[in-house]
Design an enzyme around this catalytic site. Sequence first.
Site, PDB file in Angstrom:
ATOM      1  N   ASN A  71      40.211  32.489  35.461  1.00 42.38           N
ATOM      2  CA  ASN A  71      40.860  31.497  35.552  1.00 42.38           C
ATOM      3  C   ASN A  71      41.420  30.788  37.352  1.00 42.38           C
ATOM      4  OD1 ASN A  71      39.657  31.403  32.507  1.00 42.38           O
ATOM      5  ND2 ASN A  71      42.292  30.688  32.053  1.00 42.38           N
TER       6      ASN A  71
ATOM      7  N   ASP B 283      42.043  27.794  37.277  1.00 44.58           N
ATOM      8  CA  ASP B 283      42.609  25.682  36.929  1.00 44.58           C
ATOM      9  C   ASP B 283      44.468  26.775  37.906  1.00 44.58           C
ATOM     10  OD1 ASP B 283      42.455  27.168  34.044  1.00 44.58           O
ATOM     11  OD2 ASP B 283      44.531  27.146  35.001  1.00 44.58           O
TER      12      ASP B 283
ATOM     13  N   HIS C 199      38.498  35.635  40.674  1.00 43.39           N
ATOM     14  CA  HIS C 199      38.152  34.367  41.489  1.00 43.39           C
ATOM     15  C   HIS C 199      38.614  33.313  41.814  1.00 43.39           C
ATOM     16  CE1 HIS C 199      35.945  35.751  37.255  1.00 43.39           C
ATOM     17  NE2 HIS C 199      35.365  37.082  37.931  1.00 43.39           N
TER      18      HIS C 199
ATOM     19  N   CYS D  75      35.948  31.130  60.166  1.00 47.97           N
ATOM     20  CA  CYS D  75      36.710  32.063  60.967  1.00 47.97           C
ATOM     21  C   CYS D  75      37.982  32.093  59.717  1.00 47.97           C
ATOM     22  CB  CYS D  75      38.077  30.106  61.714  1.00 47.97           C
ATOM     23  SG  CYS D  75      38.695  29.582  60.556  1.00 47.97           S
TER      24      CYS D  75
HETATM   25  N1  APR Z   1      42.059  30.324  22.032  1.00 47.93           N
HETATM   26  C1  APR Z   1      41.754  31.466  22.198  1.00 47.93           C
HETATM   27  N2  APR Z   1      40.192  32.153  22.951  1.00 47.93           N
HETATM   28  C2  APR Z   1      39.448  30.977  22.632  1.00 47.93           C
HETATM   29  C3  APR Z   1      40.043  29.597  22.668  1.00 47.93           C
HETATM   30  C4  APR Z   1      41.129  28.837  22.151  1.00 47.93           C
HETATM   31  N3  APR Z   1      42.000  28.084  21.975  1.00 47.93           N
HETATM   32  N4  APR Z   1      39.338  28.974  23.399  1.00 47.93           N
HETATM   33  C5  APR Z   1      37.729  29.437  22.970  1.00 47.93           C
HETATM   34  N5  APR Z   1      38.338  30.624  23.025  1.00 47.93           N
HETATM   35  C6  APR Z   1      37.584  32.213  23.536  1.00 47.93           C
HETATM   36  C7  APR Z   1      36.670  31.843  22.910  1.00 47.93           C
HETATM   37  O1  APR Z   1      35.610  33.204  22.181  1.00 47.93           O
HETATM   38  C8  APR Z   1      35.384  32.884  24.174  1.00 47.93           C
HETATM   39  O2  APR Z   1      35.410  34.052  23.763  1.00 47.93           O
HETATM   40  O3  APR Z   1      37.731  31.994  24.900  1.00 47.93           O
HETATM   41  C9  APR Z   1      36.443  32.989  25.351  1.00 47.93           C
HETATM   42  C10 APR Z   1      35.873  31.747  26.611  1.00 47.93           C
HETATM   43  O4  APR Z   1      34.979  32.969  27.070  1.00 47.93           O
HETATM   44  P1  APR Z   1      33.639  32.447  28.334  1.00 47.93           P
HETATM   45  O5  APR Z   1      33.443  31.032  28.247  1.00 47.93           O
HETATM   46  O6  APR Z   1      33.442  33.368  28.700  1.00 47.93           O
HETATM   47  O7  APR Z   1      34.586  32.159  29.711  1.00 47.93           O
HETATM   48  P2  APR Z   1      35.439  33.504  30.494  1.00 47.93           P
HETATM   49  O8  APR Z   1      35.502  34.520  29.295  1.00 47.93           O
HETATM   50  O9  APR Z   1      36.646  33.535  30.840  1.00 47.93           O
HETATM   51  O10 APR Z   1      34.433  33.580  31.790  1.00 47.93           O
HETATM   52  C11 APR Z   1      34.596  35.051  32.055  1.00 47.93           C
HETATM   53  O11 APR Z   1      32.883  34.097  33.752  1.00 47.93           O
HETATM   54  O12 APR Z   1      31.440  32.152  34.314  1.00 47.93           O
HETATM   55  C12 APR Z   1      32.212  32.734  35.130  1.00 47.93           C
HETATM   56  O13 APR Z   1      34.207  33.291  36.370  1.00 47.93           O
HETATM   57  C13 APR Z   1      33.577  32.272  35.422  1.00 47.93           C
HETATM   58  O14 APR Z   1      36.223  33.405  35.510  1.00 47.93           O
HETATM   59  C14 APR Z   1      34.852  33.221  34.588  1.00 47.93           C
HETATM   60  C15 APR Z   1      33.792  34.624  33.384  1.00 47.93           C
HETATM   61 ZN    ZN Z   2      37.124  27.414  60.496  1.00 48.08          ZN
END
Ligand code: APR
Ligand code: ZN
Length: 229
Positions: A90, A92, A107, A118
Amino acid sequence: MSNSASHIVVLTGAGVSAESGLGTFRDKGGLWTKYDLAEVATPEGFAADPAKVHGFYNARRANALEAEANAAHAALARLEAAGALIVTQNVDDLHERAGAENVIHMHGQLMRAFCVACDTRFDAPREMGVDDPCPACGSGPTRPDIVWFGEMPYHMERIIDALEACELFVAIGTSGEVYPAAGFVEEARRTGAETLEINMEATGGRFDRRIIGPASQVVPLWVDEVLGA
Ligand code: APR
Ligand code: ZN
């Protein structure tokens, strides 16, 4: 007396911040269902239309600044205080706002920026623009300190070392769709660690154990179990 958690490596994804109101990527209504990632999360997209990319990250930065860390972030900060390592995909800063201090942002981070000319790294202003001058060399362009698709994630050696040394690897709120993070569970298994997935649903990863439920509810319970609270 809390048990040490120094044998634990946690990987978090967008699901840990979902209940804080920050979008995930691949769920229904996720960011990649609304934006073309090639346009806003690749070096080519930035070269083609930097204003669109700044607009995308300015909106995500504003959302993150308005969001609140949730009980999962707070529980993971307690686990870190007991010795665990948090690696996050993440961008954030909710882990930090919940008190975590040594999070590895593989990331990058929304609240950081750097100069393409630079390479100076600096705190991102709330809104970044195409003509912002670099605070160090005065030229630019400056860009969000985010690892885009096709770029090398940060701190990979540290992460691999930690995976090889850990006894428990826990993936929380990540779909396991994006490498190299998606491969961490196999790396942990290879070195004999136990593996746990905490998610709303089972993903394709080979985990020994799964806890299904919303992170803000099930992560505090799991951390209490680990710390013997
Ligand atoms: N609690 C637990 N899990 C959750 C919740 C929740 N409230 N809400 C959603 N999820 C789970 C979903 O089931 C899914 O498996 O979180 C996951 C989100 O998956 P993605 O949207 O693919 O996010 P992520 O795995 O972090 O993506 C990885 O992809 O786009 C790139 O750089 C970006 O860091 C990101 C990377
Ligand atoms: Zn610079």
